[in-house]
Design a protein around this motif. Sequence first.
Motif, PDB file in Angstrom:
ATOM      1  N   ILE A   1       0.857  -1.181   0.000  1.00 43.58           N
ATOM      2  CA  ILE A   1       0.000   0.000   0.000  1.00 43.58           C
ATOM      3  C   ILE A   1       0.895   1.234   0.000  1.00 43.58           C
ATOM      4  CG2 ILE A   1      -1.979  -1.128   1.062  1.00 43.58           C
ATOM      5  CD1 ILE A   1      -1.125  -0.009   3.754  1.00 43.58           C
ATOM      6  N   ARG A   2       0.427   2.304  -0.627  1.00 42.87           N
ATOM      7  CA  ARG A   2       1.284   3.461  -0.890  1.00 42.87           C
ATOM      8  C   ARG A   2       0.668   4.762  -0.389  1.00 42.87           C
ATOM      9  NH1 ARG A   2       1.807  -0.196  -5.091  1.00 42.87           N
ATOM     10  NH2 ARG A   2       3.930  -0.529  -5.872  1.00 42.87           N
TER      11      ARG A   2
ATOM     12  N   LEU B   1       4.962   3.634  10.981  1.00 40.68           N
ATOM     13  CA  LEU B   1       3.675   4.304  10.805  1.00 40.68           C
ATOM     14  C   LEU B   1       3.017   4.426  12.181  1.00 40.68           C
ATOM     15  CD1 LEU B   1       1.960   5.322   8.364  1.00 40.68           C
ATOM     16  CD2 LEU B   1       0.723   3.153   8.489  1.00 40.68           C
ATOM     17  N   VAL B   2       2.912   5.644  12.693  1.00 42.63           N
ATOM     18  CA  VAL B   2       2.383   5.836  14.050  1.00 42.63           C
ATOM     19  C   VAL B   2       0.902   6.200  14.044  1.00 42.63           C
ATOM     20  CG1 VAL B   2       4.620   6.437  15.019  1.00 42.63           C
ATOM     21  CG2 VAL B   2       3.169   8.244  14.080  1.00 42.63           C
ATOM     22  N   SER B   3       0.398   6.675  12.905  1.00 44.92           N
ATOM     23  CA  SER B   3      -1.027   6.933  12.726  1.00 44.92           C
ATOM     24  C   SER B   3      -1.301   6.905  11.232  1.00 44.92           C
ATOM     25  CB  SER B   3      -1.430   8.287  13.327  1.00 44.92           C
ATOM     26  OG  SER B   3      -0.870   9.346  12.587  1.00 44.92           O
ATOM     27  N   LYS B   4      -2.540   7.100  10.826  1.00 46.70           N
ATOM     28  CA  LYS B   4      -2.840   7.022   9.396  1.00 46.70           C
ATOM     29  C   LYS B   4      -2.183   8.151   8.598  1.00 46.70           C
ATOM     30  CE  LYS B   4      -7.108   9.712   9.175  1.00 46.70           C
ATOM     31  NZ  LYS B   4      -8.518   9.716   8.789  1.00 46.70           N
ATOM     32  N   ASP B   5      -1.782   9.236   9.269  1.00 47.70           N
ATOM     33  CA  ASP B   5      -1.178  10.352   8.549  1.00 47.70           C
ATOM     34  C   ASP B   5       0.157  10.820   9.121  1.00 47.70           C
ATOM     35  OD1 ASP B   5      -2.149  11.389  10.868  1.00 47.70           O
ATOM     36  OD2 ASP B   5      -3.539  12.808   9.944  1.00 47.70           O
TER      37      ASP B   5
ATOM     38  N   ARG C   1      -7.607   8.522  -0.237  1.00 46.95           N
ATOM     39  CA  ARG C   1      -8.850   8.397   0.513  1.00 46.95           C
ATOM     40  C   ARG C   1      -9.320   6.947   0.629  1.00 46.95           C
ATOM     41  NH1 ARG C   1     -13.890   7.942  -1.059  1.00 46.95           N
ATOM     42  NH2 ARG C   1     -13.290   8.328  -3.227  1.00 46.95           N
ATOM     43  N   ILE C   2      -9.189   6.170  -0.436  1.00 49.75           N
ATOM     44  CA  ILE C   2      -9.690   4.798  -0.421  1.00 49.75           C
ATOM     45  C   ILE C   2      -8.893   3.894   0.528  1.00 49.75           C
ATOM     46  CG2 ILE C   2     -10.627   4.924  -2.755  1.00 49.75           C
ATOM     47  CD1 ILE C   2      -8.157   3.380  -3.722  1.00 49.75           C
ATOM     48  N   TYR C   3      -7.679   4.336   0.905  1.00 48.50           N
ATOM     49  CA  TYR C   3      -6.855   3.534   1.802  1.00 48.50           C
ATOM     50  C   TYR C   3      -6.769   4.116   3.213  1.00 48.50           C
ATOM     51  CZ  TYR C   3      -5.211   0.968  -2.302  1.00 48.50           C
ATOM     52  OH  TYR C   3      -5.138   0.196  -3.419  1.00 48.50           O
TER      53      TYR C   3
ATOM     54  N   ARG D   1     -10.975  -4.144   1.795  1.00 46.71           N
ATOM     55  CA  ARG D   1     -11.263  -3.810   0.401  1.00 46.71           C
ATOM     56  C   ARG D   1     -12.342  -4.684  -0.245  1.00 46.71           C
ATOM     57  NH1 ARG D   1     -10.847   0.483  -1.530  1.00 46.71           N
ATOM     58  NH2 ARG D   1     -10.267  -0.234  -3.607  1.00 46.71           N
ATOM     59  N   ARG D   2     -12.842  -5.702   0.447  1.00 47.48           N
ATOM     60  CA  ARG D   2     -13.834  -6.595  -0.153  1.00 47.48           C
ATOM     61  C   ARG D   2     -15.131  -5.830  -0.455  1.00 47.48           C
ATOM     62  NH1 ARG D   2     -14.331 -12.082  -0.313  1.00 47.48           N
ATOM     63  NH2 ARG D   2     -12.738 -12.422   1.275  1.00 47.48           N
ATOM     64  N   ARG D   3     -15.658  -6.034  -1.676  1.00 47.19           N
ATOM     65  CA  ARG D   3     -16.886  -5.377  -2.110  1.00 47.19           C
ATOM     66  C   ARG D   3     -18.083  -6.321  -2.097  1.00 47.19           C
ATOM     67  NH1 ARG D   3     -14.721  -1.043  -6.043  1.00 47.19           N
ATOM     68  NH2 ARG D   3     -12.504  -1.035  -5.522  1.00 47.19           N
ATOM     69  N   TYR D   4     -17.837  -7.570  -2.478  1.00 46.91           N
ATOM     70  CA  TYR D   4     -18.912  -8.564  -2.508  1.00 46.91           C
ATOM     71  C   TYR D   4     -18.399  -9.869  -1.911  1.00 46.91           C
ATOM     72  CZ  TYR D   4     -20.717  -5.256  -5.968  1.00 46.91           C
ATOM     73  OH  TYR D   4     -21.139  -4.120  -6.606  1.00 46.91           O
TER      74      TYR D   4
END
Length: 380
Positions: free
Chosen positions: A14-15, A120-124, A147-149, A198-201
């Motif tokens: 993931i990036r 990585l200490v938080s999402k941002d 945003r999607i990640y 990420r699962r949609r269905y």
Amino acid sequence: MCPKKAEPPREVTIRAKVVLENGLAHYFYLSASRFKAGVTKALGCAKKGVTDATSLYKATYSVIGNKRYADGAVLMVREIIESAKALGIDLNNVKLSDWWVLCSRGSPRPEDKGNRNIRLVSKDKVKIVLFNGASWNRYEVSVRVPRIYSRLFKSVARLSMSCKLGYLARLIAFDMSSGRVYAELQVNIPYELYLAHRRRYEEPAGKNIAGVDVNVDRVNLAIIDRRGILRDVKTFHYPSLASPTLTGEQRRSLIHRVMHEALKYSYHHGVSTIVLEDPKVLGYLKLKWVRSSDRKSKSFNRRVSIFKPSIIEEFVLHVPEYGLDAFYVNPAYTSKLAEAIAKELGLDRHSVSAYILALEYLGLKPVQVIKSAQKQLEIS
């Protein structure tokens, strides 16, 4: 060759974006310079026949002076050795390209909290160990997450900071100036964690089969039922993929958009199984082609380099998000057969190639299916 279940990778990258400014930009340059020098020294040892991990580590650490980055440098060198061996390339002919990278393996241990050097200490927010000219120190930097990640990065930070997840992390510069570095943060996480967010269905909406033919400017889809009858064809274009002006991120984004369009279309048309060309066989065929080609076309090299088995593997990565299964079949002679029968079917050869792939999954031959369909029409 029987259809082979296409398994997604054990890990997914993931990036996110990172911008280092002023002093931090200078520290990154110093750190990445040491890291690359360590990789260069270890690669030199490997070219002399010294390939054991301990010797390579000693070589990298003597230059880098940081244990975790020295270990990351060894990892990179061993990947180079394995790639050269797999491609049949003499290691002595391998030269490093012009990259600026920091790489560090992590662990869920309390002292690492996911990754000791690129944490990585938080999402941002990410804490990066950099060399300031005198010593290695940790600096906190802001991260811009797509945003999607956002939820996924938040989950990775939470699990790692609570000592439940370790990950490999890289910081790769793609644009550098005297006072600013634009970089990409890459974090490798377990596929199960990725899929959970990420699962949609959960399940497919039908039992149809979709053959997928991937090319440098399009993806062709052919949907058949369990009897092999062609139910639908669809083409998804990305003509700008071969443009020399596209960055790696733009090209990756374009491929992902088209892939998701194709998979979404498949799901809503009752597909349960996606059939793709086996990337191992395809890779061998493409490698052989590149070596023997006379390269008459100016765009030949770019088109060949873009058309990689990794595009097909990206499909396999995202197929489970739609509750579908993916299988590989042997692509040998598919293109020639498609050209031979395309006119009879009234389709372009790429759509026919996708059709043949789907039939291969069922163990059927196109000529048999066509004749059977014609008989059914005569009877009715």
